[in-house]
Design a protein around this motif. Sequence first.
Motif, short mmCIF file in Angstrom:
data_model
loop_
_atom_site.label_atom_id
_atom_site.label_comp_id
_atom_site.label_asym_id
_atom_site.label_seq_id
_atom_site.Cartn_x
_atom_site.Cartn_y
_atom_site.Cartn_z
N ALA A 179 0.83 -1.21 0.00
CA ALA A 179 0.00 0.00 0.00
C ALA A 179 0.87 1.26 0.00
CB ALA A 179 -0.94 -0.01 1.20
N ARG A 180 1.99 1.23 0.73
CA ARG A 180 2.89 2.39 0.74
C ARG A 180 3.45 2.62 -0.66
NH1 ARG A 180 7.20 4.37 -0.22
NH2 ARG A 180 8.17 2.40 -0.70
N GLN A 181 3.87 1.55 -1.31
CA GLN A 181 4.43 1.69 -2.67
C GLN A 181 3.37 2.17 -3.65
OE1 GLN A 181 5.80 -2.35 -3.05
NE2 GLN A 181 7.88 -1.84 -2.36
N TRP A 182 2.19 1.63 -3.56
CA TRP A 182 1.07 2.01 -4.44
C TRP A 182 0.71 3.47 -4.20
CZ3 TRP A 182 -4.23 -0.97 -4.06
CH2 TRP A 182 -5.10 -0.54 -5.06
N ALA A 183 0.59 3.86 -2.93
CA ALA A 183 0.22 5.24 -2.59
C ALA A 183 1.27 6.22 -3.11
CB ALA A 183 0.05 5.38 -1.08
N ALA A 184 2.53 5.89 -2.95
CA ALA A 184 3.60 6.77 -3.46
C ALA A 184 3.53 6.90 -4.98
CB ALA A 184 4.97 6.25 -3.02
N ALA A 185 3.19 5.81 -5.64
CA ALA A 185 3.11 5.81 -7.10
C ALA A 185 1.99 6.70 -7.62
CB ALA A 185 2.94 4.39 -7.63
N VAL A 186 0.91 6.87 -6.84
CA VAL A 186 -0.21 7.69 -7.30
C VAL A 186 -0.22 9.09 -6.68
CG1 VAL A 186 -1.66 5.72 -7.90
CG2 VAL A 186 -1.85 6.74 -5.61
N GLY A 187 0.86 9.47 -6.00
CA GLY A 187 1.00 10.85 -5.57
C GLY A 187 0.95 11.16 -4.08
N TRP A 188 0.77 10.17 -3.24
CA TRP A 188 0.76 10.42 -1.80
C TRP A 188 2.19 10.49 -1.26
CZ3 TRP A 188 -3.58 11.50 0.84
CH2 TRP A 188 -4.80 11.09 0.32
N ASP A 189 2.39 11.26 -0.19
CA ASP A 189 3.62 11.20 0.60
C ASP A 189 3.36 10.06 1.58
OD1 ASP A 189 5.58 11.42 2.55
OD2 ASP A 189 5.33 13.56 2.85
N ALA A 190 3.83 8.87 1.25
CA ALA A 190 3.45 7.65 1.97
C ALA A 190 4.56 7.14 2.87
CB ALA A 190 3.07 6.58 0.95
N ALA A 191 4.16 6.63 4.03
CA ALA A 191 5.10 6.02 4.98
C ALA A 191 4.37 4.93 5.75
CB ALA A 191 5.64 7.08 5.94
N THR A 192 5.13 3.96 6.23
CA THR A 192 4.51 2.92 7.03
C THR A 192 4.79 3.18 8.51
OG1 THR A 192 6.44 1.49 6.72
CG2 THR A 192 4.55 1.11 5.27
N ALA A 193 3.84 2.79 9.33
CA ALA A 193 3.96 2.91 10.78
C ALA A 193 4.99 1.89 11.27
CB ALA A 193 2.60 2.64 11.41
N PRO A 194 5.42 2.01 12.51
CA PRO A 194 6.37 1.03 13.05
C PRO A 194 5.89 -0.40 12.83
CG PRO A 194 6.13 2.87 14.57
CD PRO A 194 5.11 3.07 13.48
N ASN A 195 6.83 -1.28 12.52
CA ASN A 195 6.56 -2.69 12.24
C ASN A 195 5.65 -2.90 11.03
OD1 ASN A 195 8.13 -3.79 14.34
ND2 ASN A 195 6.49 -3.39 15.79
N HIS A 196 5.55 -1.90 10.17
CA HIS A 196 4.68 -1.98 8.99
C HIS A 196 3.23 -2.25 9.40
CE1 HIS A 196 8.27 -1.76 6.61
NE2 HIS A 196 8.75 -2.84 7.19
N ALA A 197 2.80 -1.65 10.51
CA ALA A 197 1.47 -1.89 11.06
C ALA A 197 0.37 -1.14 10.31
CB ALA A 197 1.42 -1.50 12.53
N ALA A 198 0.72 -0.13 9.54
CA ALA A 198 -0.25 0.65 8.77
C ALA A 198 0.49 1.49 7.75
CB ALA A 198 -1.07 1.55 9.70
N THR A 199 -0.27 2.05 6.82
CA THR A 199 0.27 3.01 5.86
C THR A 199 -0.41 4.33 6.12
OG1 THR A 199 0.56 1.27 4.22
CG2 THR A 199 0.57 3.52 3.40
N VAL A 200 0.37 5.34 6.46
CA VAL A 200 -0.18 6.67 6.75
C VAL A 200 0.37 7.62 5.69
CG1 VAL A 200 -0.41 8.51 8.46
CG2 VAL A 200 -0.30 6.12 9.21
N CYS A 201 -0.55 8.26 4.96
CA CYS A 201 -0.17 9.09 3.81
C CYS A 201 -0.60 10.53 4.00
CB CYS A 201 -0.81 8.53 2.55
SG CYS A 201 -0.27 6.86 2.21
N ILE A 202 0.14 11.41 3.39
CA ILE A 202 -0.16 12.84 3.42
C ILE A 202 -0.39 13.28 1.98
CG2 ILE A 202 0.77 15.14 3.89
CD1 ILE A 202 2.42 13.78 6.16
N GLY A 203 -1.43 14.08 1.78
CA GLY A 203 -1.72 14.60 0.45
C GLY A 203 -2.88 15.55 0.48
N GLU A 204 -3.21 16.06 -0.67
CA GLU A 204 -4.30 17.02 -0.79
C GLU A 204 -5.67 16.37 -0.86
OE1 GLU A 204 -4.26 20.39 -0.64
OE2 GLU A 204 -2.14 20.21 -0.14
N GLY A 205 -5.71 15.07 -0.94
CA GLY A 205 -7.00 14.39 -1.01
C GLY A 205 -7.45 14.13 -2.44
N GLY A 206 -6.75 14.68 -3.42
CA GLY A 206 -7.11 14.44 -4.81
C GLY A 206 -6.57 13.11 -5.32
N ALA A 207 -5.52 12.60 -4.68
CA ALA A 207 -4.96 11.31 -5.09
C ALA A 207 -5.93 10.21 -4.70
CB ALA A 207 -3.60 11.10 -4.43
#
Length: 171
Positions: free
Chosen positions: A59-87
Motif C-alpha cells: 500500500a505504501r508503494q502504491w500510494a507513493a506511485a499515485v501521488g501520496w507522501d506515503a510512509a509505514t507505521a512502526p513494524n509496517h502496522a499501517a500506511t499513513v499518507c499525506i496529500g491534498e485528497g485528490g490522489a
Amino acid sequence: LIKVFTIYGRAGCTSPRRVVVFGAGDKDLKALRARLFALWPKAWPRTPPMHIASENIMARQWAAAVGWDAATAPNHAATVCIGEGGAPEIDSLMFLPLIPGERDSITRHLPANIQTVGHALAEAPDAAWLAAIARTGVKRFVPIGQMHHFGPTWDGYEFWKGLFERVEVGA
C-alpha cells in the motif's frame, strides 16, 4: 485515533477513513504523522501478522506511485499518507490518509454514506461548525474519543426502538 485504528483499520463502521486537519499545512501533517508513529508502539505493542505487514508495504508503494507522501507505521502496522485528497485512496485495510482542509469546504472531504465525524477541537463546536455540519449528511459530530460510544440514537436512528414492532389489536 490510533487506539481504534490499530484494532479495526478501516473495517469498523466508525473507523477513520481519512483524517482531515483543518487549517493545517504540509509541515503540520508531517508533524502529526510523526507523532502518530511515535505513539503507535504504545497503542499497538505487537508485530502485525505477516500478511497485514506485507499489504502495508504494498500500500505504501502504491500510494507513493499515485501521488501520496506515503510512509509505514512502526513494524509496517499501517500506511499513513499525506496529500491534498485528490490522489486516489488505496484499497487497503490499514490505509490512513491525512489531508488538509478548511471548515467551509468540509463537504468536499465527506463520503456519500457518512455517519460519524470525530473531532479534536480545542473548544466546544461553535455556531460556524454546527452550520457547516448541518449542510452535510453527518449523523454524529462527536469528540474522537466518543466515536465508538453507542447510545440510544445511532447514525440518526433510534436503535432500541428499531428492535421492536408495534401491533395494534382492535376488538
